[in-house]
Write an enzyme that holds these catalytic residues in place. Structure first.
Site, PDB file in Angstrom:
ATOM      1  N   LEU A  30      37.329  32.042  37.487  1.00 21.15           N
ATOM      2  CA  LEU A  30      38.428  33.059  36.864  1.00 21.15           C
ATOM      3  C   LEU A  30      38.394  34.368  37.672  1.00 21.15           C
ATOM      4  O   LEU A  30      37.070  34.746  37.943  1.00 21.15           O
ATOM      5  CB  LEU A  30      38.089  33.316  35.397  1.00 21.15           C
ATOM      6  CG  LEU A  30      38.276  31.911  34.552  1.00 21.15           C
ATOM      7  CD1 LEU A  30      37.952  32.218  33.016  1.00 21.15           C
ATOM      8  CD2 LEU A  30      39.610  31.405  34.557  1.00 21.15           C
ATOM      9  N   HIS A  31      39.212  35.010  37.767  1.00 25.16           N
ATOM     10  CA  HIS A  31      39.473  36.012  38.419  1.00 25.16           C
ATOM     11  C   HIS A  31      40.076  37.213  37.134  1.00 25.16           C
ATOM     12  O   HIS A  31      40.638  36.783  36.298  1.00 25.16           O
ATOM     13  CB  HIS A  31      39.812  36.495  39.989  1.00 25.16           C
ATOM     14  CG  HIS A  31      41.183  35.634  39.762  1.00 25.16           C
ATOM     15  ND1 HIS A  31      42.101  36.189  39.459  1.00 25.16           N
ATOM     16  CD2 HIS A  31      41.687  34.518  40.418  1.00 25.16           C
ATOM     17  CE1 HIS A  31      43.416  35.478  39.644  1.00 25.16           C
ATOM     18  NE2 HIS A  31      42.763  34.297  40.310  1.00 25.16           N
ATOM     19  N   HIS A  34      43.593  36.080  35.865  1.00 27.65           N
ATOM     20  CA  HIS A  34      43.198  35.321  34.882  1.00 27.65           C
ATOM     21  C   HIS A  34      43.019  36.175  33.617  1.00 27.65           C
ATOM     22  O   HIS A  34      43.367  35.808  32.399  1.00 27.65           O
ATOM     23  CB  HIS A  34      42.228  34.394  34.764  1.00 27.65           C
ATOM     24  CG  HIS A  34      42.345  33.150  35.907  1.00 27.65           C
ATOM     25  ND1 HIS A  34      41.462  33.011  37.085  1.00 27.65           N
ATOM     26  CD2 HIS A  34      43.340  32.244  35.881  1.00 27.65           C
ATOM     27  CE1 HIS A  34      42.007  32.213  37.941  1.00 27.65           C
ATOM     28  NE2 HIS A  34      43.100  31.465  37.243  1.00 27.65           N
ATOM     29  N   ASP A 147      52.363  32.953  40.965  1.00 23.96           N
ATOM     30  CA  ASP A 147      52.803  31.686  41.250  1.00 23.96           C
ATOM     31  C   ASP A 147      54.148  31.700  40.840  1.00 23.96           C
ATOM     32  O   ASP A 147      54.337  30.846  39.814  1.00 23.96           O
ATOM     33  CB  ASP A 147      52.049  30.664  40.691  1.00 23.96           C
ATOM     34  CG  ASP A 147      50.521  30.701  41.282  1.00 23.96           C
ATOM     35  OD1 ASP A 147      50.591  30.551  42.338  1.00 23.96           O
ATOM     36  OD2 ASP A 147      49.494  30.863  40.427  1.00 23.96           O
ATOM     37  N   MET A 181      45.237  38.621  43.685  1.00 17.20           N
ATOM     38  CA  MET A 181      44.064  37.994  43.309  1.00 17.20           C
ATOM     39  C   MET A 181      44.508  36.414  42.808  1.00 17.20           C
ATOM     40  O   MET A 181      45.463  36.113  42.548  1.00 17.20           O
ATOM     41  CB  MET A 181      43.645  38.698  41.836  1.00 17.20           C
ATOM     42  CG  MET A 181      43.098  40.128  42.016  1.00 17.20           C
ATOM     43  SD  MET A 181      42.261  40.435  40.471  1.00 17.20           S
ATOM     44  CE  MET A 181      41.758  42.268  40.977  1.00 17.20           C
TER      45      MET A 181
HETATM   46  O1  PAF Z   1      48.118  27.997  38.101  1.00 17.36           O
HETATM   47  C1  PAF Z   1      47.363  26.962  37.858  1.00 17.36           C
HETATM   48  O2  PAF Z   1      46.146  27.620  38.004  1.00 17.36           O
HETATM   49  C2  PAF Z   1      47.486  25.529  37.661  1.00 17.36           C
HETATM   50  O3  PAF Z   1      48.794  25.307  38.539  1.00 17.36           O
HETATM   51  C3  PAF Z   1      47.836  25.270  36.229  1.00 17.36           C
HETATM   52  C4  PAF Z   1      48.970  25.887  35.625  1.00 17.36           C
HETATM   53  C5  PAF Z   1      46.309  25.684  35.471  1.00 17.36           C
HETATM   54  C6  PAF Z   1      47.729  23.597  36.163  1.00 17.36           C
HETATM   55  O4  PAF Z   1      46.837  22.792  36.863  1.00 17.36           O
END
Ligand code: PAF
Length: 277
Positions: A30-31, A34, A147, A181
């Site tokens: 985690l960063h 997150h 994303d 990040m």
């Molecule tokens: O974005 C992510 O970290 C991954 O694609 C996810 C949504 C946790 C699915 O594995």
């Protein structure tokens, strides 16, 4: 904070919860990005579940599944500090038993951008996210704008399959120098980190051109390409100027156009995007 490592225990726990559940799916390591999802979710939900699962099915055969960074103890302490209620951390075997044969696939928008370079990626993402939604049954789930295509694909899956939850978008978190990040930033050495700043610089250039009145997508794309090519460590995978729903490439830029790119810096493939506002 409760740590649950199997599906049946998670289900049992979920049955006892009567309040709406917030959910942040992650692959761990985690960063701040997150943590911003978690903080955001915390303000909107009285109970928060975070999953940590490095999903093997979203990595291609030549991609970095084995090397993907993992540090569970650190993740736990970060989540504990944010008062997360439950961490769900299933094993690969539980999520994908030997007789697993069912996949969730969103068509069309997955053929473009990331999907064009990583043909099996989104099938893995939608399958695991659908499974996690079924297990955790959240009222709201939180995804980062970083994303951008993943976000659109998940929203489409939720709409098409009438899943009963809300998908919340959280803005991209950046380092003070502008680098978005990402857990994969750990792969960059200091020289590569410096070179990677060209992603956000090129997006900022696109934004500047847009603000100055440029509406020709090809001109904006060329200017971005010219800037990135000046950086010897950078290799462009794609630069896209597209509609933020269909991901169709645009000739003329309109408000809310998604400018996104994937660039390899050394051996590390990075993505980033902005919305033109
Ligand atoms: O974005 C992510 O970290 C991954 O694609 C996810 C949504 C946790 C699915 O594995």
């Amino acid at each position: 904070m409760k740590i649950v490592d199997n599906i049946s225990e998670m289900r049992l726990l979920r049955q006892q919860i009567t309040v709406p559940v917030g959910f942040v799916p992650t692959m761990g390591y985690l960063h701040e990005g997150h943590i911003s999802l978690v903080k955001h979710a915390k303000t909107e939900n009285s109970l928060l579940v975070v999953s940590i699962f490095v999903n093997p099915t979203q990595f291609g055969p030549t991609e970095d599944f084995k090397q993907y960074p993992r540090d569970t103890q650190r993740d736990f302490s970060l989540l504990d500090r944010e008062n997360v209620d439950i961490v769900f951390m299933p094993s690969d075997e539980e999520m994908y038993p030997g007789d697993f044969t069912t996949w969730v696939e969103v068509n069309q928008i997955t053929d473009r951008l990331e999907g064009a370079s990583r043909p099996t990626h989104f099938k893995g993402v939608t399958t695991v996210v659908a499974k996690l939604f079924n297990i955790i049954q959240p009222a709201r789930a939180y995804f980062g704008q970083k994303d951008a295509q993943q976000l659109l694909v998940i929203k489409k899956m939720v709409a098409d399959l009438n899943m009963n939850l809300e998908i919340i978008t959280v803005p991209t978190m950046r380092e003070p120098d502008g680098l978005a990040m990402s857990s994969r930033n750990i792969y960059l050495n200091p020289k590569e980190h410096q070179a990677a700043l060209v992603l956000y610089q090129s997006l900022s250039l696109a934004h500047k051109l847009w603000r100055q009145g440029e509406r020709n997508a090809e001109i904006i794309r060329q200017e971005m390409e010219y800037l990135i090519k000046k950086q010897p460590l950078a290799e462009i995978n794609y630069i896209s100027i597209a509609d933020n729903n269909s991901l169709e490439e645009l000739d003329t830029v309109i408000p809310q156009t998604l400018v996104s790119l994937a660039v390899k810096i050394g051996r590390t493939r990075l993505i980033d995007n902005i919305l033109l506002k």
